[in-house]
Motif scaffolding. Structure first.
Motif, PDB file in Angstrom:
ATOM      1  N   GLY A   1       0.811  -1.210   0.000  1.00  0.00           N
ATOM      2  CA  GLY A   1       0.000   0.000   0.000  1.00  0.00           C
ATOM      3  C   GLY A   1       0.840   1.254   0.000  1.00  0.00           C
ATOM      4  N   GLU A   2       0.212   2.346   0.414  1.00  0.00           N
ATOM      5  CA  GLU A   2       0.936   3.611   0.479  1.00  0.00           C
ATOM      6  C   GLU A   2       0.296   4.547   1.487  1.00  0.00           C
ATOM      7  OE1 GLU A   2       0.937   5.502  -3.394  1.00  0.00           O
ATOM      8  OE2 GLU A   2      -0.937   6.517  -2.975  1.00  0.00           O
ATOM      9  N   PHE A   3       1.144   5.395   2.035  1.00  0.00           N
ATOM     10  CA  PHE A   3       0.700   6.508   2.870  1.00  0.00           C
ATOM     11  C   PHE A   3       0.979   7.766   2.068  1.00  0.00           C
ATOM     12  CE2 PHE A   3       1.833   9.899   5.907  1.00  0.00           C
ATOM     13  CZ  PHE A   3       0.597  10.037   6.516  1.00  0.00           C
ATOM     14  N   ARG A   4      -0.049   8.575   1.832  1.00  0.00           N
ATOM     15  CA  ARG A   4       0.060   9.773   0.998  1.00  0.00           C
ATOM     16  C   ARG A   4      -0.279  10.994   1.832  1.00  0.00           C
ATOM     17  NH1 ARG A   4       0.058  11.035  -4.550  1.00  0.00           N
ATOM     18  NH2 ARG A   4       0.303   8.815  -4.928  1.00  0.00           N
ATOM     19  N   LYS A   5       0.712  11.844   2.065  1.00  0.00           N
ATOM     20  CA  LYS A   5       0.539  13.085   2.810  1.00  0.00           C
ATOM     21  C   LYS A   5       0.450  14.229   1.813  1.00  0.00           C
ATOM     22  CE  LYS A   5       2.066  14.150   6.896  1.00  0.00           C
ATOM     23  NZ  LYS A   5       0.796  14.665   7.335  1.00  0.00           N
ATOM     24  N   ARG A   6      -0.637  14.997   1.860  1.00  0.00           N
ATOM     25  CA  ARG A   6      -0.836  16.139   0.962  1.00  0.00           C
ATOM     26  C   ARG A   6      -0.200  17.382   1.572  1.00  0.00           C
ATOM     27  NH1 ARG A   6      -5.958  17.816  -0.267  1.00  0.00           N
ATOM     28  NH2 ARG A   6      -5.309  18.277  -2.381  1.00  0.00           N
ATOM     29  N   LEU A   7       0.561  18.091   0.759  1.00  0.00           N
ATOM     30  CA  LEU A   7       1.262  19.287   1.216  1.00  0.00           C
ATOM     31  C   LEU A   7       0.949  20.461   0.295  1.00  0.00           C
ATOM     32  CD1 LEU A   7       4.729  17.585   1.769  1.00  0.00           C
ATOM     33  CD2 LEU A   7       3.048  18.140   3.537  1.00  0.00           C
ATOM     34  N   GLY A   8       0.410  21.522   0.878  1.00  0.00           N
ATOM     35  CA  GLY A   8       0.149  22.742   0.122  1.00  0.00           C
ATOM     36  C   GLY A   8       1.203  23.785   0.428  1.00  0.00           C
ATOM     37  N   ASP A   9       1.413  24.708  -0.522  1.00  0.00           N
ATOM     38  CA  ASP A   9       2.442  25.741  -0.347  1.00  0.00           C
ATOM     39  C   ASP A   9       1.877  27.108   0.044  1.00  0.00           C
ATOM     40  OD1 ASP A   9       1.317  26.675  -2.721  1.00  0.00           O
ATOM     41  OD2 ASP A   9       3.103  26.283  -3.931  1.00  0.00           O
ATOM     42  N   GLY A  10       0.563  27.208   0.195  1.00  0.00           N
ATOM     43  CA  GLY A  10      -0.058  28.475   0.556  1.00  0.00           C
ATOM     44  C   GLY A  10      -0.392  29.354  -0.639  1.00  0.00           C
ATOM     45  N   ASP A  11       0.084  28.945  -1.829  1.00  0.00           N
ATOM     46  CA  ASP A  11      -0.231  29.659  -3.070  1.00  0.00           C
ATOM     47  C   ASP A  11      -1.086  28.802  -3.997  1.00  0.00           C
ATOM     48  OD1 ASP A  11       1.068  32.125  -2.626  1.00  0.00           O
ATOM     49  OD2 ASP A  11       3.017  31.242  -3.168  1.00  0.00           O
ATOM     50  N   GLY A  12      -1.650  27.724  -3.484  1.00  0.00           N
ATOM     51  CA  GLY A  12      -2.499  26.851  -4.291  1.00  0.00           C
ATOM     52  C   GLY A  12      -1.787  25.627  -4.851  1.00  0.00           C
ATOM     53  N   GLY A  13      -0.475  25.572  -4.725  1.00  0.00           N
ATOM     54  CA  GLY A  13       0.274  24.407  -5.207  1.00  0.00           C
ATOM     55  C   GLY A  13       0.189  23.269  -4.204  1.00  0.00           C
ATOM     56  N   VAL A  14       0.016  22.053  -4.711  1.00  0.00           N
ATOM     57  CA  VAL A  14      -0.090  20.875  -3.861  1.00  0.00           C
ATOM     58  C   VAL A  14       0.823  19.785  -4.406  1.00  0.00           C
ATOM     59  CG1 VAL A  14      -1.637  19.076  -2.960  1.00  0.00           C
ATOM     60  CG2 VAL A  14      -2.480  21.411  -3.252  1.00  0.00           C
ATOM     61  N   ILE A  15       1.599  19.173  -3.502  1.00  0.00           N
ATOM     62  CA  ILE A  15       2.401  18.004  -3.840  1.00  0.00           C
ATOM     63  C   ILE A  15       2.063  16.902  -2.842  1.00  0.00           C
ATOM     64  CG2 ILE A  15       4.290  19.291  -4.913  1.00  0.00           C
ATOM     65  CD1 ILE A  15       5.896  18.880  -2.314  1.00  0.00           C
ATOM     66  N   ALA A  16       2.558  15.701  -3.098  1.00  0.00           N
ATOM     67  CA  ALA A  16       2.314  14.584  -2.190  1.00  0.00           C
ATOM     68  C   ALA A  16       3.638  14.013  -1.718  1.00  0.00           C
ATOM     69  CB  ALA A  16       1.491  13.506  -2.891  1.00  0.00           C
ATOM     70  N   ASP A  17       3.717  13.770  -0.422  1.00  0.00           N
ATOM     71  CA  ASP A  17       4.838  13.078   0.204  1.00  0.00           C
ATOM     72  C   ASP A  17       4.347  11.638   0.377  1.00  0.00           C
ATOM     73  OD1 ASP A  17       6.952  12.238   1.761  1.00  0.00           O
ATOM     74  OD2 ASP A  17       6.640  13.698   3.350  1.00  0.00           O
ATOM     75  N   VAL A  18       4.911  10.703  -0.394  1.00  0.00           N
ATOM     76  CA  VAL A  18       4.353   9.356  -0.500  1.00  0.00           C
ATOM     77  C   VAL A  18       5.329   8.310   0.025  1.00  0.00           C
ATOM     78  CG1 VAL A  18       3.441   7.617  -2.094  1.00  0.00           C
ATOM     79  CG2 VAL A  18       2.997  10.050  -2.518  1.00  0.00           C
ATOM     80  N   TYR A  19       4.839   7.456   0.899  1.00  0.00           N
ATOM     81  CA  TYR A  19       5.577   6.276   1.355  1.00  0.00           C
ATOM     82  C   TYR A  19       4.946   5.060   0.694  1.00  0.00           C
ATOM     83  CZ  TYR A  19       7.857   9.064   4.929  1.00  0.00           C
ATOM     84  OH  TYR A  19       8.609  10.013   5.581  1.00  0.00           O
ATOM     85  N   THR A  20       5.704   4.365  -0.135  1.00  0.00           N
ATOM     86  CA  THR A  20       5.245   3.141  -0.769  1.00  0.00           C
ATOM     87  C   THR A  20       5.675   1.971   0.109  1.00  0.00           C
ATOM     88  OG1 THR A  20       5.471   4.164  -2.943  1.00  0.00           O
ATOM     89  CG2 THR A  20       5.331   1.758  -2.880  1.00  0.00           C
ATOM     90  N   LEU A  21       4.706   1.148   0.487  1.00  0.00           N
ATOM     91  CA  LEU A  21       4.923   0.061   1.440  1.00  0.00           C
ATOM     92  C   LEU A  21       4.728  -1.274   0.736  1.00  0.00           C
ATOM     93  CD1 LEU A  21       2.700   1.686   4.212  1.00  0.00           C
ATOM     94  CD2 LEU A  21       5.204   1.812   4.032  1.00  0.00           C
ATOM     95  N   GLN A  22       5.735  -2.154   0.822  1.00  0.00           N
ATOM     96  CA  GLN A  22       5.659  -3.438   0.125  1.00  0.00           C
ATOM     97  C   GLN A  22       6.057  -4.581   1.055  1.00  0.00           C
ATOM     98  OE1 GLN A  22       8.387  -2.230  -3.058  1.00  0.00           O
ATOM     99  NE2 GLN A  22       6.718  -2.626  -4.492  1.00  0.00           N
ATOM    100  N   GLY A  23       5.349  -5.693   0.931  1.00  0.00           N
ATOM    101  CA  GLY A  23       5.687  -6.902   1.656  1.00  0.00           C
ATOM    102  C   GLY A  23       5.563  -6.772   3.151  1.00  0.00           C
TER     103      GLY A  23
END
Length: 151
Positions: free
Chosen positions: A93-115
């Protein structure tokens, strides 16, 4: 230059299931108990760096509402492992943390989990002094491979 980070609405997915019945405080925590590299320095500061594959193992501690559909789902996964360990289907699976920059930009900090597997049984207790922990089921998973990326 000042930078802002806005975070919220994170998502945890395991076994193709989005977990929604999360409890309070740190609902999901991913840690790495081992170093990726071992270092040994000897005479004349000669140094050896050795890859430690255990550094790729990630531990997920998940706090769900006791008795919820997510708790029941995970109890079912543990029951299958208890019945026939070798036939266990590993968690991915994965853990996806959403991060905004305050100007409308959004990126994701993603942990991919296997096995992964549940590696510790859920503890329980009764408390008559208002301890809300008695309503939380804490699951501990260990994953063979956990990697972080920014997307």
């Amino acid at each position: 230059m000042t930078q802002f980070t806005i975070t919220g609405k994170d998502t945890l997915t395991l076994y193709d299931r989005v977990f929604a019945n999360l409890a309070d405080d740190d609902t999901s925590t991913i840690t790495f108990p081992e170093d990726l590299v071992s270092v040994s320095t000897g005479k004349n500061q000669n140094t050896i760096f050795a890859l430690n594959e255990k550094g790729n193992n990630g531990v997920l501690v998940l706090r769900v509402m006791r008795g919820s559909s997510d708790d029941q789902f995970l109890v079912g996964k543990q029951a299958i492992t208890d019945k026939d360990f070798v036939s266990t289907v590993l968690a991915n699976g994965e853990f996806r943390k959403r991060l905004g920059d305050g100007d409308g930009g959004v990126i994701a900090d993603v942990y991919t989990l296997q096995g992964g597997m549940i590696t510790r049984r859920v503890e329980g207790k009764e408390n008559v002094s208002g301890d809300t922990e008695q309503g939380v089921a804490v699951y501990t998973f260990t994953f063979a491979l956990a990697r972080r990326s920014i997307q």
